[in-house]
Write a protein that holds these residues in place. Structure first.
Motif, short mmCIF file in Angstrom:
data_model
loop_
_atom_site.label_atom_id
_atom_site.label_comp_id
_atom_site.label_asym_id
_atom_site.label_seq_id
_atom_site.Cartn_x
_atom_site.Cartn_y
_atom_site.Cartn_z
N ASP A 1 5.31 4.00 1.83
CA ASP A 1 6.43 3.29 1.23
C ASP A 1 6.22 3.15 -0.27
OD1 ASP A 1 4.42 1.40 1.05
OD2 ASP A 1 5.18 0.19 2.71
N GLU A 2 7.16 2.47 -0.92
CA GLU A 2 7.11 2.35 -2.38
C GLU A 2 5.84 1.65 -2.85
OE1 GLU A 2 9.80 0.38 -5.99
OE2 GLU A 2 10.67 0.66 -3.99
N ARG A 3 5.44 0.57 -2.13
CA ARG A 3 4.24 -0.17 -2.53
C ARG A 3 3.00 0.70 -2.38
NH1 ARG A 3 0.78 -4.03 0.17
NH2 ARG A 3 -0.03 -5.56 -1.30
N SER A 4 2.92 1.43 -1.26
CA SER A 4 1.77 2.31 -1.02
C SER A 4 1.68 3.39 -2.08
CB SER A 4 1.86 2.95 0.36
OG SER A 4 1.85 1.98 1.37
N ARG A 5 2.84 3.94 -2.47
CA ARG A 5 2.84 5.00 -3.49
C ARG A 5 2.36 4.47 -4.84
NH1 ARG A 5 7.34 6.64 -0.40
NH2 ARG A 5 8.82 5.47 -1.68
N ALA A 6 2.75 3.24 -5.16
CA ALA A 6 2.30 2.64 -6.43
C ALA A 6 0.79 2.40 -6.40
CB ALA A 6 3.04 1.33 -6.67
N VAL B 1 -5.98 10.06 -2.53
CA VAL B 1 -5.23 9.24 -1.57
C VAL B 1 -4.31 10.14 -0.75
CG1 VAL B 1 -3.68 7.28 -1.25
CG2 VAL B 1 -5.28 7.29 -3.17
N ARG B 2 -4.32 9.91 0.55
CA ARG B 2 -3.46 10.68 1.47
C ARG B 2 -2.56 9.70 2.21
NH1 ARG B 2 -6.69 14.26 5.58
NH2 ARG B 2 -6.46 12.45 6.93
N LEU B 3 -1.28 9.70 1.89
CA LEU B 3 -0.32 8.76 2.49
C LEU B 3 0.39 9.39 3.68
CD1 LEU B 3 1.31 7.28 -0.75
CD2 LEU B 3 -0.49 6.27 0.66
N GLY B 4 0.79 8.54 4.62
CA GLY B 4 1.58 8.99 5.76
C GLY B 4 0.80 9.72 6.82
#
Length: 481
Positions: free
Chosen positions: A48-53, A65-68
């Motif tokens: 989400d937006e917070r995680s991306r920031a 960092v690897r998201l999702g």
């Protein structure tokens, strides 16, 4: 006083470490490991937006960092450091087990990073009362002239406590540990530790009551001086019996009754020690008066005895126990007196987020108009209502799972008047206080002890307690909440 330990220093340079989860413990862990020279990859389920920031900030520092995708083990991983919220049944941990990769929590990492001559840990866990007991313990240690801090699940991370210069020269740490943290902390070895109580909680995370108890019991492993248990809660004593401790470590009980040898307890309004005295078969040491503990509710006296036992295990004298308990004041929303209005006392125990905590709070007052409800987290309320029914003048129910409490009241306390508020907005608290005031008589206590989590209506239990206090104060000023 306790002695300092010699700790083994690890070589992190070039070690491939995967940190599971962003957030309040994952991000500091990633930064600490990166600073030690480890090759860090953070994996996170959310994107989400917070995680991306958060990810952007870490990547700017050279951390991958690897998201999702929190399920796949990054290639070459030699160690996983996980945040406490990640459940043990996550696919990432199954992949780690298959690959023979260890999983540590942030507490385990902190334990491994302690420097030479690190301050000993006096550790506390339990279903309820952890934060209060740890803060009482820190107050007693400070009264003894020791340099200390209350750390861990209480708000100051243990990583800060072992890596920040501010905490380097402390004599001893008062440490709160949750069951989540203990699950991922296989090598933590406290100077002395206490399990305050055990009741069903977080079973969705642990999978069973047996697994939950076993994780709590890890706090006793390797204790050096004292394993402190609750005489009224046999499971805590059983955990001591099962623990592998250092030679000479003692089992020390605390009780609200008259203590036996190797116990702390209460005699005629006095907290006494029959554990850390000469000839404990015959002698006892006065520590403090019940009136020195605020508030002097039964479960808070139990917290004080546990804190005193850990302090005494560390060599603190009786005067410091008394002075520390007298100086201590509980955090907000823990059986906090808000106001007396027209002869009725209003008490905020929003922190009573499960049935065990609510039962302890209800046991402290009589008669009571009880404000309860919220998210039940799978809890049942029959035993709570059965044990508390005689104290109830009435009940006002709020929140998503209030029907479960209403049904328990109908089964076990049918004579108790119940107001069921069919609303879950934050304004419901004002109506709840008005309805409670209508049911109450002079001399009664209106008690917010919800026995449920708050997130159906409020951001957290603090916001719920503030809403209650605001409504009570409005009632005091205008006669209307």
């Amino acid at each position: 006083m306790g002695s300092r330990e010699v700790t083994e220093q690890l070589d992190w340079n070039g070690k491939k470490v995967t940190v599971a989860g962003l957030g309040v413990s994952g991000i500091p862990a990633a930064r600490v490991l990166h600073g030690l020279g480890a090759l860090v990859t953070v994996v996170n389920d959310g994107d989400d937006e917070r995680s991306r920031a958060q990810a952007a900030d870490l990547e700017a520092e050279g951390i991958t960092v690897r998201l999702g995708d929190g399920a796949t083990l990054p290639s070459g991983t030699e160690l996983i450091v996980t945040t406490p919220g990640w459940r043990p049944d996550k696919p990432l941990f199954a992949a780690a087990a298959e690959a023979g990769v260890e999983v540590w929590g942030d507490v385990e990492l902190a334990w491994r990073l302690r420097g030479p001559g690190a301050a000993p840990w006096l550790a506390v866990t339990g279903t309820n009362g952890k934060t209060t007991t740890v803060r009482m313990l820190a107050s007693i240690l400070e009264a003894a002239g020791l340099r200390t801090a209350a750390v861990g699940n209480i708000g100051v991370s243990l990583l800060d406590a072992v890596c920040d210069e501010t905490y380097r020269d402390l004599d001893v740490l008062a440490v709160e540990l949750s069951s989540y943290q203990l699950h991922w902390a296989p090598s933590v070895r406290a100077h002395s530790a206490a399990v305050l109580n055990l009741a069903p909680d977080h079973l969705d995370w642990h999978g069973s009551m047996e697994a939950y108890a076993a994780d709590k019991g890890r706090i006793y492993e390797g204790n050096q001086v004292a394993c402190v248990y609750n005489v009224a809660d046999k499971v805590t004593e059983d955990l001591v019996r099962e623990a592998d401790v250092e030679e000479g470590c003692r089992a020390i009980g605390f009780t609200l009754g008259t203590p036996g040898p190797s116990q702390l307890g209460v005699v005629e309004g006095i907290l006494v020690d029959r554990a850390f005295v000469e000839n404990r078969q015959k002698n006892a040491q006065e520590l403090a008066e019940v009136a020195d503990v605020q508030p002097p509710a039964p479960h808070n006296i139990a917290n004080a005895l546990a804190a005193a036992a850990l302090a005494r295990a560390f060599g603190v004298d009786a005067k410091a126990v008394r002075d520390g308990l007298k100086a201590f004041r509980p955090d907000p929303h823990r059986i906090e007196l808000v106001e007396e209005v027209q002869g009725v006392t209003y008490v905020d125990d929003s922190k009573a987020t499960n049935t065990h905590a609510a039962e302890a709070s209800l046991a402290a007052y009589d008669p009571i108009v009880w404000i309860a409800g919220g998210l039940a987290k799978g809890a049942a309320f029959d035993e709570l209502v059965q044990r508390s029914a005689k104290r109830l003048r009435g009940a006002v129910l709020i929140g998503a799972d209030r029907a479960l409490i209403r049904e328990a009241l109908a089964r076990h306390a049918p004579e108790v008047p119940v107001v069921d508020l069919d609303r879950t907005d934050t304004g419901a608290m004002s109506e709840a206080v008005r309805e409670a005031a209508r049911l109450a008589r002079p001399g009664d206590t209106v008690l917010l002890a919800p026995a449920c989590a708050s997130m159906d209506m409020f951001t957290n239990y603090n916001k719920r307690g503030e809403a209650f206090a605001d409504a009570v104060r409005a009632l005091a000023v205008t006669g209307d909440a």
